[in-house]
Scaffold this active site. Structure first.
Site, PDB file in Angstrom:
ATOM      1  N   HIS A   1      -3.722  -4.051 -14.561  1.00  0.00           N
ATOM      2  CA  HIS A   1      -3.411  -4.175 -13.138  1.00  0.00           C
ATOM      3  C   HIS A   1      -3.536  -2.800 -12.499  1.00  0.00           C
ATOM      4  O   HIS A   1      -3.076  -1.793 -13.059  1.00  0.00           O
ATOM      5  CB  HIS A   1      -1.999  -4.721 -12.966  1.00  0.00           C
TER       6      HIS A   1
ATOM      7  N   CYS B   1       1.999  -9.264  -8.697  1.00  0.00           N
ATOM      8  CA  CYS B   1       0.889  -8.567  -9.334  1.00  0.00           C
ATOM      9  C   CYS B   1       0.515  -9.147 -10.700  1.00  0.00           C
ATOM     10  O   CYS B   1      -0.575  -8.901 -11.205  1.00  0.00           O
ATOM     11  CB  CYS B   1       1.207  -7.083  -9.481  1.00  0.00           C
TER      12      CYS B   1
ATOM     13  N   ASN C   1      -3.876  -1.067  -4.672  1.00  0.00           N
ATOM     14  CA  ASN C   1      -3.211  -2.157  -5.391  1.00  0.00           C
ATOM     15  C   ASN C   1      -3.460  -3.458  -4.633  1.00  0.00           C
ATOM     16  O   ASN C   1      -2.888  -3.689  -3.575  1.00  0.00           O
ATOM     17  CB  ASN C   1      -1.710  -1.862  -5.489  1.00  0.00           C
TER      18      ASN C   1
END
Length: 328
Positions: free
Chosen positions: A254, A118, A284
């Site tokens: 994020h 990520c 996500n």
């Protein structure tokens, strides 16, 4: 440019792409033992996008890259560097960046992938920024692209509800005008077992070859580490630039979990109106989440020239990092 003039890298174009298929929380209720209320309360996610069977990570990356190039007004053959941040590459090799390079028609720029899950896009920006600042390149394409749906266990309600597919891209150019002010990246591999895919081409290969290599996560531990490290990276970034919390105009985090995003905003003393949030609609998307969120906020006019933007991320590894820039 005279010897005493400083070189910066700045973003001159953004792009994004989301697959057409929408998977809502209501859809997941029919697939696994969960509920819309449970998902929304704990994550802030309402829906996510899922790549079609015929779509690969490179397909998503190409769509985002072409938009970023078009918005920047530059031709692919003028790129000096191509980096793709991805955890879900098309192939073991060649890299997704090389596959993308061929599609774009660029025949000479170095092209490679970065895998920091990520935090991948932040890592990739850090590398590209250094190439441009040192004069090793004048123009770069950085893409974050993921098909996370391909590594999910769709019977695991703790993970399958969290992730989605997508791609975001930026074009960077070297110049005298400040753009990226600083980048900060870190890792601590001692926590690797808390968030991982526990099989690959040289370890637990039977699981890999049988198609059983899926993402696993110890959610509570990951949440605590994310909040801690992201708070620390905010302090580090501000200190490195002799800035106060109120000097930051926008937070582009994020998009993992709305509670983590809110904790970082609280650390900055920033109202949520100044935080770019897409997790409710995208889920996500790992390395694609920051460039997708940045692209949305630039495209709709929220982020304006002269404003200061902080991007930060946390991911498996563990990895974490930030980018502070002046939008220009």
């Amino acid at each position: 440019m005279t010897p005493d003039q400083k070189t910066y890298s700045r973003i001159i174009g953004t792009g994004g792409y989301l697959p057409e298929r929408i998977l809502s929380n209501a859809d997941l209720e029919r697939m696994v033992d969960t509920s819309d209320e449970w998902i929304l309360t704990r994550t802030g996610i309402r829906e996510r996008r899922i790549a079609a069977d015929y779509e690969s990570t490179c397909d998503l990356a190409e769509r985002a890259a072409r938009e970023a190039l078009a918005r920047a007004g530059v031709a692919p053959e003028t790129l000096d560097l191509i980096i793709v941040a991805t955890t879900t590459p098309d192939l073991v090799f060649p890299s997704t960046a090389c596959l993308l390079q061929a599609r774009l028609g660029n025949r000479s720029a170095p092209a490679f992938d970065i895998q920091a899950v990520c935090t991948g896009f932040v890592y990739a920006l850090d590398v590209a920024d250094k190439y441009l600042r040192t004069g090793a390149a004048k123009r770069a394409l950085v893409v974050g692209a993921e098909t996370m749906s391909r590594i999910l266990d769709w019977s695991d309600r703790g993970t399958c509800v969290l992730f989605g597919d997508g791609a975001g891209a930026v074009v960077l150019e070297a110049g005298e005008e400040p753009g990226i002010l600083s980048t900060h990246i870190h890792a601590d591999g001692t926590y690797s077992d808390l968030l991982m895919v526990p099989a690959g081409v040289s370890r637990n290969t039977e699981q890999w070859q049988s198609g059983g290599a899926c993402l696993t996560m110890q959610g509570n531990s990951v949440f605590r580490m994310a909040v801690k490290t992201l708070g620390e990276i905010v302090d580090e970034t501000l200190a490195a630039n002799a800035m106060r919390r109120e000097d930051v105009d926008w937070l582009v985090p994020h998009q993992a979990n709305i509670r983590i995003i809110q904790a970082t905003a609280d650390k900055l003393g920033m109202p949520m109106e100044r935080v770019v949030v897409t997790v409710d609609r995208h889920g996500n998307t790992s390395g694609a989440s920051i460039p997708l969120a940045l692209h949305e906020a630039v495209k709709d006019g929220r982020i304006q020239v002269g404003e200061t933007v902080l991007m930060e991320a946390f991911g498996g590894g563990f990895t974490w990092g930030s980018v502070l820039l002046k939008w220009s």
